[in-house]
Motif scaffolding. Structure first.
Motif, PDB file in Angstrom:
ATOM      1  N   ILE A  42     -51.253   1.251  14.430  1.00  0.00           N
ATOM      2  CA  ILE A  42     -52.504   2.318  14.622  1.00  0.00           C
ATOM      3  C   ILE A  42     -52.019   2.399  12.507  1.00  0.00           C
ATOM      4  CG2 ILE A  42     -52.606   4.509  14.650  1.00  0.00           C
ATOM      5  CD1 ILE A  42     -52.204   4.525  17.417  1.00  0.00           C
ATOM      6  N   LYS A  43     -50.892   2.485  12.931  1.00  0.00           N
ATOM      7  CA  LYS A  43     -50.412   2.451  11.043  1.00  0.00           C
ATOM      8  C   LYS A  43     -51.255   0.579  10.138  1.00  0.00           C
ATOM      9  CE  LYS A  43     -46.039   4.897  11.110  1.00  0.00           C
ATOM     10  NZ  LYS A  43     -44.574   5.110  10.833  1.00  0.00           N
ATOM     11  N   ASN A  45     -53.897  -0.533  11.479  1.00  0.00           N
ATOM     12  CA  ASN A  45     -54.720  -0.978  11.354  1.00  0.00           C
ATOM     13  C   ASN A  45     -55.294   0.452  10.100  1.00  0.00           C
ATOM     14  OD1 ASN A  45     -57.143  -1.447  12.475  1.00  0.00           O
ATOM     15  ND2 ASN A  45     -57.393   0.495  13.883  1.00  0.00           N
ATOM     16  N   ASP A  46     -54.897   1.608  10.384  1.00  0.00           N
ATOM     17  CA  ASP A  46     -55.211   1.995   8.745  1.00  0.00           C
ATOM     18  C   ASP A  46     -55.152   1.830   7.598  1.00  0.00           C
ATOM     19  OD1 ASP A  46     -55.305   4.081  10.588  1.00  0.00           O
ATOM     20  OD2 ASP A  46     -53.194   4.995  10.796  1.00  0.00           O
ATOM     21  N   SER A  49     -58.072  -0.926   7.739  1.00  0.00           N
ATOM     22  CA  SER A  49     -58.833   0.142   7.308  1.00  0.00           C
ATOM     23  C   SER A  49     -59.214   0.425   5.700  1.00  0.00           C
ATOM     24  CB  SER A  49     -59.136   1.166   8.061  1.00  0.00           C
ATOM     25  OG  SER A  49     -59.117   0.697   9.924  1.00  0.00           O
TER      26      SER A  49
END
Length: 250
Positions: A42-43, A45-46, A49
């Protein structure tokens, strides 16, 4: 015999219970590891992004610069067209001046021929009248004077035309140099934009791959949670059966 069976059943149950407990601990540890991996994904992916957003902003800025360069190029093209038109006008004017010059030379030749004819006639006739001689001399001087004036005017026009051509050549050279620089800069911007679009495409592909992996891990995690829930139910059933056996043994 009942006690022996109960002890044997209790031993088997305890063994099975230990295996289930160990398996449950292993599942909890694996679940913790999967949650850690999920958090890291998730990190990442952030971060991806944010990088994609930054690249998008940079790409928009480059598109704006490319648009401004295109407008500048159009303005330069318009100026080039004006210079070309002006050059054509000067060439036309030069053609006219050359025609005038040719006419003047032709008239000068005619006047020279006339002077020569008058001189020849003067020598041939051997006129002794001074008035005729003075009149002819005066006319010849006037013709020579007019010829000198015409020659001066033609030279002046020729000098002006050469100066105009030199200024036009210099202006055209400077404009061509500036146009080449703009063209080179525009090509560099287009090349950089192509590279940025390639990087953006690669980031989108990587993001899609990460999303697919996260989805797969999420599905695996749900399956593990379901197995853990089933193991817990089985453990509760075994505990209930153990309690019944213990009560029956008492």
């Amino acid at each position: 015999a009942t006690e022996e069976r109960d002890r044997h059943a209790h031993s088997e149950f305890q063994k099975h219970l230990d295996e289930l407990t160990k398996r449950n601990h292993d599942l909890e540890h694996k679940l913790t590891v999967e949650e850690t991996v999920k958090t890291e994904l998730i990190k990442k992916n952030d971060i991806l992004s944010a990088e994609v957003h930054g690249l998008s902003v940079s790409l928009k800025a480059m598109e704006q610069k490319g648009h401004e360069s295109h407008q500048h190029l159009e303005a330069n093209q318009k100026h080039l067209n004006e210079l070309t038109k002006r050059n054509h006008d000067l060439e036309h004017k030069l053609t006219v001046e050359e025609a005038v010059k040719s006419e003047l030379i032709k008239k000068n030749d005619q006047l020279s021929t006339e002077v020569e004819r008058l001189k020849a006639a003067d020598e041939k006739q051997h006129q002794s009248l001074s008035e005729v001689k003075e009149s002819s001399q005066k006319h010849a001087e006037e013709l020579m004077k007019k010829n000198d004036q015409l020659s001066t005017e033609v030279q002046k026009l020729s000098d002006n035309l050469k100066a105009t051509e030199e200024r036009d050549r210099h202006a055209h050279s400077e404009f061509q140099k500036h146009l080449d620089e703009l063209t080179k800069r525009n090509h560099n911007l287009e090349h950089k934009l192509t590279a940025e679009e390639t990087v953006k495409t690669e980031l989108i592909k990587k993001n899609d791959i990460l999303s697919a992996e996260v989805h797969g891990l999420s599905v695996s995690l749900k399956a593990m949670e379901q197995k853990g829930h089933e193991s817990h139910q089985h453990l509760e059933a075994n505990q209930k059966h153990l309690n019944e056996l213990t009560k029956r043994n008492h």
